[in-house]
Design an enzyme around this catalytic site. Structure first.
Site, short mmCIF file in Angstrom:
data_model
loop_
_atom_site.label_atom_id
_atom_site.label_comp_id
_atom_site.label_asym_id
_atom_site.label_seq_id
_atom_site.Cartn_x
_atom_site.Cartn_y
_atom_site.Cartn_z
N GLU A 159 0.83 -1.21 0.00
CA GLU A 159 0.00 0.00 0.00
C GLU A 159 0.87 1.26 0.00
OE1 GLU A 159 -4.16 -1.51 2.03
OE2 GLU A 159 -2.72 -0.45 3.30
N GLU A 216 -6.48 -7.27 -1.21
CA GLU A 216 -7.06 -7.17 0.12
C GLU A 216 -8.49 -6.66 0.04
OE1 GLU A 216 -5.15 -4.81 3.11
OE2 GLU A 216 -3.14 -5.46 2.56
#
Length: 663
Positions: free
Chosen positions: A161, A318
């Site tokens: 991320e 995710e």
């Protein structure tokens, strides 16, 4: 370097057969050794095929500077492989270990107010720190060398991320890197002065060394400086991605490389359309945000991710099985939502469905974040739902590798307009770029119309109708491209605050909407933002909020589709459309929201010849997405929907259900 399609799809294959992957982040270093065998047994029970491993393991892998401990990871890799589970192995560089920040506090990010972001959470590193880069690449190289030939390894997961918490760093490292970036962009300080309009407020620079990031200032920082710093910050993270990727490719040239984007909500600092070419396959993280359009935002983001990937399959790295832990109130998902959320991503091109995380943590900041294996264990409704989803994905294996079918309507999404339209010192600070785009998407879903959410640099010319909400930044080349497309028969719809500035955030002179003024055949002298609580009524009964414009019709063949009934612009045009040969260009001067757009859409879709692909009686209760020959029908409601009017479909679509069939 671009890997072959066969190589980049190693993450899709097992024993030579295509499949939809299923799994999660796996953090075995949070648990004692005896738990690992239970994990693999439960993974096999759930149908897990892949895990992302070692994402936050730097402190365990390199407990001291230059000293590595790979023994535990060797054992986990071997255990997973023996269980038939493949590994997307992280470079573990997302969160520096305590020894690194103690020895090198100069890697810590600095806020615009000069505060240091200290260790204790995650992502406490500067994207432009040469010291951090050196240590991160050293670790990534050691991992790549050790596991290059491990049979479980199918992909590399760079960092994690990127930019989630550290995208905007205002440190001295960032200042130096920003100056280098500006030199490369402008060449000379004179060109920069022109682009930034530094004649205003005595900001003229004589040397690049005088330039700083837009730190806390006495008033509004230079707007183009702010825009360029946003561009630079996205590029700085992209540069780190490239550095790790290039190292991995040198050592393991046959292993594809990805990193998890965050196309969701208001996560706007990273220009993912620009990043997509840097990875071998696109990956994305998405979490449902509460609100009346929560489900539509999920679909919107999955749709955009699929188009960022150029229509190729992508990896959902995710999402959550149930509640998260970071919202003000974290509500568990309702029955059916686990599968519906997951399969909506598949409908829009995902060939992998993965979660954070496999086993719910006992300690740490995310211990109340749901997982595939919850605190309650395998004897739980949540785990049984996970296992049912795994079985469903095995049944849908023939879909793997298929492309999404292009829609007739495209919603243009432009990161630079998002950045610029929401900057300070504007007509209103209430404008939300993505919300306007999402409103159009919801209205189209309500009307039963499929639409693609496509980056501004994408294949716009392939659509019959383009909706470009708040297309604020319009360089001359984009204006010319839209002009040519409309002249060739395309139908354009744009909105308030569009066409206003060029790539330097300089206003197009002569009246608004600037670069699009002649194409639309209208002219606006002043903006008319509305105060909180103010609204206007249109003659079709719709209610407008946020914005109005005083429109003068200036071009030929302009039709007024709706007028203001109330407000300062009463009796004046609110929505216009200009016919341009076989094409048209329409303008909507206020925020109508999904309900107000519902009455307007037929008048915009008609000239483009766009109709729904589902029976009208399904209304907007069902979303349609198409991959190859497979139709996905996604129930947008909490009630069953009768599908007997649709040949080939099941008779009933259960509440929050997803039906998949060939057509």
């Amino acid at each position: 370097m671009t890997l072959s399609n066969e190589t980049t799809r190693r993450w899709l294959r097992r024993a030579g057969s295509a499949r939809l992957e299923f799994g999660a982040d796996y953090n075995p270093d949070q648990w004692p050794r005896e738990v690992w065998d239970d994990d693999v047994r439960a993974m096999r029970e759930a149908g897990v095929t892949i895990v992302s491993l070692a994402i936050f393991s730097w402190a365990r892998l390199e407990p001291r500077d230059g000293e590595y401990d790979f023994g535990w990871l060797d054992e986990v890799m071997d255990l997973l492989h023996a269980g038939g589970i493949t590994v997307d192995l992280a470079t573990a560089t997302a969160s520096p270990p305590p020894w690194l920040t103690r020895e090198h506090p100069e890697i810590l990010p600095v806020t615009r107010t000069g505060e240091i972001l200290w260790p204790g959470a995650r992502q406490h590193w500067r994207p432009t720190s040469p010291v951090f880069r050196e240590h991160a690449l050293r670790l990534a190289g050691a991992l790549a060398t050790r596991y290059a030939d491990h049979p479980a390894l199918v992909a590399w997961h760079v960092n994690n991320e990127l930019g989630c918490h550290n995208v905007y760093d205002y440190s001295d490292d960032a200042a130096r890197a920003f100056r280098v970036w500006l030199r490369e962009r402008y060449g000379t300080v004179e060109a920069l002065n022109h682009a930034w309009g530094t004649a205003f407020w005595s900001q003229r620079y004589d040397d690049f060394e005088e330039i700083l990031p837009p730190r806390l200032a006495a008033s509004h920082p230079n707007p183009t400086q702010q825009l360029d710093f946003k561009r630079f910050s996205s590029d700085a993270l992209k540069d780190h991605l490239r550095a790790e990727r290039d190292l991995l490719r040198r050592i393991t040239p046959e292993v594809p490389v990805t990193t998890n984007f965050m196309v969701m909500g208001e996560m706007k600092p990273m220009n993912y359309a620009d990043w997509a070419a840097e990875v071998d396959f696109v990956s994305n993280d998405h979490y449902v945000l509460p609100g009346p359009q929560a489900r539509d935002e999920l679909s919107f983001s999955a749709n955009l991710t699929g188009n960022i990937a150029g229509g190729e399959p992508w990896f959902l790295m995710e999402h959550s099985t149930s509640a998260v832990n970071w919202q003000p109130v974290n509500v568990a998902k309702k029955p059916g939502e686990l599968a519906r959320d997951s399969l909506t991503h598949v409908a829009h091109g995902a060939d992998a469905v993965c979660f954070f995380q496999w086993r719910q943590s006992r300690a740490g900041a995310e211990k109340y974040h749901s997982a595939m294996l919850p605190h309650a264990g395998t004897d739980s409704d949540l785990f049984r739902g996970v296992a049912r989803l795994g079985e469903r994905l095995r049944e849908l294996a023939p879909i793997a590798g298929s492309r999404r079918r292009r829609a007739a309507v495209g919603i243009v999404f432009d990161w630079e307009s998002w950045w610029t339209a929401e900057q300070d010192s504007h007509p209103t600070d209430r404008l939300r770029y993505k919300q306007e785009a999402l409103d159009w998407y919801t209205a189209l879903l309500d009307a039963g119309i499929r639409a693609d959410v496509v980056p501004a640099g994408g294949p716009l010319e392939e659509y019959r109708l383009l909706i470009a909400p708040v297309l604020h930044v319009v360089p001359a080349a984009l204006a010319a491209r839209l002009d040519a497309w409309v002249a060739s028969g395309g139908h354009l719809v744009t909105t308030y605050f569009s066409g206003i500035v060029d790539e330097n955030d300089h206003v197009w002179l002569g009246g608004y909407p600037g670069a699009l003024r002649d194409l639309l055949g209208i002219r606006i002298e002043e903006f008319g933002p509305l105060l909180d609580g103010e609204s206007v009524t249109l003659d079709d009964g719709a209610t407008g909020t946020l914005w109005t414009d005083r429109i003068d019709v200036t071009g030929p063949d302009v039709e007024v589709l709706a007028r203001y009934r109330t407000g300062e612009q009463a009796d004046r045009a609110a929505v216009t459309r200009r016919r341009v040969g076989a094409g048209s260009a329409a303008y909507v001067s206020t925020r109508l929201g999904p309900d107000g757009l519902a009455g307007l859409l037929p008048r915009l879709l008609g000239p483009a010849g766009v109709t729904g692909e589902l029976p009208a009686e399904l209304g907007g209760r069902v979303e349609l997405a198409i991959r190859g020959d497979h139709w996905f029908l996604i129930n947008r409601t909490d009630q069953p929907v009768d599908l007997r009017a649709l040949p080939g479909a099941p008779e009933v679509l259960e509440a929050r259900g997803v039906a998949v069939f060939t057509n």
